[in-house]
Design an enzyme around this catalytic site. Structure first.
Site, short mmCIF file in Angstrom:
data_model
loop_
_atom_site.label_atom_id
_atom_site.label_comp_id
_atom_site.label_asym_id
_atom_site.label_seq_id
_atom_site.Cartn_x
_atom_site.Cartn_y
_atom_site.Cartn_z
CG LEU A 1 -2.03 -1.00 1.33
CD1 LEU A 1 -2.79 -0.83 2.64
CD2 LEU A 1 -2.98 -0.89 0.15
CG ASP A 2 -0.01 4.85 -2.23
OD1 ASP A 2 -0.37 5.53 -1.25
OD2 ASP A 2 -0.71 4.70 -3.25
NE ARG A 3 5.32 9.45 3.78
CZ ARG A 3 6.26 10.39 3.83
NH1 ARG A 3 6.93 10.71 2.74
NH2 ARG A 3 6.51 11.03 4.96
CB THR B 1 -3.01 3.74 0.10
OG1 THR B 1 -2.93 4.39 -1.17
CG2 THR B 1 -4.20 2.80 0.10
#
Length: 285
Positions: free
Chosen positions: A152-154, A156
């Site tokens: 999961l990106d930073r 999200t």
């Protein structure tokens, strides 16, 4: 008279002493242990350094129970350092290479931890730039070393699974298994009906590659800028790229369902261990 009384008292005292000796000889007196007596040697404590029975090693790896392992060992399914072992009670060391039906196995207890990830944490084991990582949030979950499944990106938030079960991790991240991932996307403006219909067709091109969209809909009870989108692609930042291709900016993105599991009873930044039933469900995918 005085002499007789003294003599009588002497005889009475002698009789009492004899009586005490007699009683003591009958077991009322407990002998104190001598400090010079040798103590019985302590029994040696068994440790894994002495080796682990092969059936326990196989059971701990999550393959089957010990009883089932005994049957499969006798059938020649286990190999230690390249040699087939059929001997019951055979012990292996942690440094040995153990294979079961040709696959390398590990006796470490399998752990499964589900995190409700907050913003500003990156999905990596460590970061050279000193940014906060998701590992900081789950470091107390288990003594075994666990790893995030997918990313999961930073910015999200939402569900992120951690495990040391490599086989399951591969399964959950491979697109062919159609692992369900549902996201709640908050956009910078209302999502047009025509764009909703475009995504509803199922196939969409992002950066020259097809993305398969399983479902998309407005979030019930929210504004038209709130959209739920279900995909099984594992491409990096793919949800943000889908909306970006249509000219929208994702303001917030939250993964609310992953492989059938929800955020119920997990506060943001907190985690819990999966139940046995949840683990069984994942392995059946």
């Amino acid at each position: 008279m005085s002499t007789e009384r003294n003599s009588s008292r002497g005889r009475q005292g002698s009789n009492k002493s004899a009586s005490r000796r007699t009683n003591n000889s009958q077991g009322s007196f407990k002998k104190r242990p001598s400090k010079f007596e040798k103590k019985a040697p302590a029994k040696p404590v068994k440790t894994d350094a002495d080796g682990i029975r092969l059936n326990k090693y196989i059971s701990n790896s999550g393959v089957c129970s010990r009883r089932e392992a005994d049957v499969l060992i006798a059938a020649g399914s286990a190999m230690v350092n390249g040699k087939v072992i059929t001997e019951m009670g055979y012990k292996v060391q942690l440094t040995d290479e153990v294979r079961f039906d040709g696959a390398l196995i590990n006796p470490e207890t399998k752990r499964y931890v589900l995190l409700n990830k907050p913003k500003n944490y990156i999905t990596t084991m460590d970061d050279e730039r000193g940014r906060k990582t998701v590992m900081e949030l789950v470091h107390m979950a288990t003594k075994e070393r666990i790893y995030p499944v997918g990313r999961l990106d930073r910015n999200t938030t939402g569900l992120l699974l951690f495990t040391n079960d490599g086989e399951l991790a591969k399964k959950l991240t491979h697109p062919k298994h159609n692992v369900r991932k549902l996201y709640h996307a908050s956009l910078d403006r209302k999502f047009a009906v025509k764009d909703l219909q475009t995504l509803s067709e199922g196939e969409f091109m992002v950066e020259g590659k097809k993305v398969f969209i399983d479902d998309v809909a407005y979030v019930e009870g929210a504004s038209k800028s709130e959209v739920g989108i279900e995909i099984h692609s594992g491409r990096n930042r793919i949800v943000r790229k889908i909306f970006d291709t249509l000219g929208y900016k994702v303001v917030k993105l939250d993964r609310v369902i992953f492989a059938g599991m929800t955020k119920k009873n997990i506060q943001r930044g907190h985690w819990r261990h999966l139940t046995e039933q949840e683990v069984s469900n994942l392995k059946m995918i």
